[in-house]
Scaffold this motif. Structure first.
Motif, short mmCIF file in Angstrom:
data_model
loop_
_atom_site.label_atom_id
_atom_site.label_comp_id
_atom_site.label_asym_id
_atom_site.label_seq_id
_atom_site.Cartn_x
_atom_site.Cartn_y
_atom_site.Cartn_z
N LEU A 7 0.84 -1.17 0.10
CA LEU A 7 0.08 -0.14 0.05
C LEU A 7 0.83 1.21 0.01
O LEU A 7 0.50 2.27 -0.63
N ARG A 15 -7.29 3.53 -5.81
CA ARG A 15 -8.21 2.65 -5.31
C ARG A 15 -7.37 1.23 -5.67
O ARG A 15 -7.12 0.80 -6.98
N VAL A 42 -9.52 -0.68 -1.38
CA VAL A 42 -9.38 0.50 -0.51
C VAL A 42 -8.67 1.66 -1.22
O VAL A 42 -8.38 1.60 -2.21
N GLU A 43 -9.26 2.87 -0.87
CA GLU A 43 -8.77 4.05 -1.77
C GLU A 43 -7.59 4.69 -0.65
O GLU A 43 -8.02 4.89 0.68
N ILE A 44 -6.61 5.02 -1.29
CA ILE A 44 -5.46 5.74 -0.39
C ILE A 44 -5.79 7.14 -0.60
O ILE A 44 -5.90 7.67 -1.75
N THR A 45 -5.83 7.63 0.61
CA THR A 45 -6.42 9.13 0.70
C THR A 45 -5.09 9.82 0.89
O THR A 45 -4.92 11.07 0.41
N CYS A 47 -0.37 9.35 1.54
CA CYS A 47 0.79 8.60 1.95
C CYS A 47 1.84 9.41 1.30
O CYS A 47 2.37 9.68 0.23
N LEU A 54 -6.18 5.71 4.49
CA LEU A 54 -7.21 5.01 3.73
C LEU A 54 -8.68 4.91 4.11
O LEU A 54 -8.87 5.25 5.20
N CYS A 60 -12.76 5.53 7.53
CA CYS A 60 -11.42 6.08 7.19
C CYS A 60 -10.55 5.54 8.28
O CYS A 60 -10.94 5.70 9.53
#
Length: 83
Positions: A7, A15, A42-45, A47, A54, A60
């Protein structure tokens, strides 16, 4: 088919479909308790070298960089077709 990546290798907005988790029972249990299981998208918000933020299953989360490295996945094909 795209290669598996942790991730931490995906940019914000990606996504990702989770494919595998690490073998450590403690880490697997923690991830599964958060709903991060194989097959979940999962959506990476965010990083940026530290914690990975995520969104998964309508919630969240922030998980540490080390734990995020233990979650392997691929870009979600459905998300790629929409974009």
């Amino acid at each position: 088919m795209a290669p598996l990546e942790s991730l931490t290798h995906f940019p914000p907005g990606s996504r990702v479909r989770v494919e595998t988790l690490c073998d450590c029972p403690k880490a697997r249990g923690r991830l599964c308790a958060m709903g991060i299981t194989p097959g979940t998208v999962v959506e990476i918000t965010a990083c940026c070298g530290g914690p990975v933020c995520l969104r998964a299953r309508g919630s969240c989360f922030s998980i540490g960089h080390g734990l995020a490295e233990k979650v392997m996945g691929r870009l979600d094909a459905a998300a790629c077709q929409v974009a």
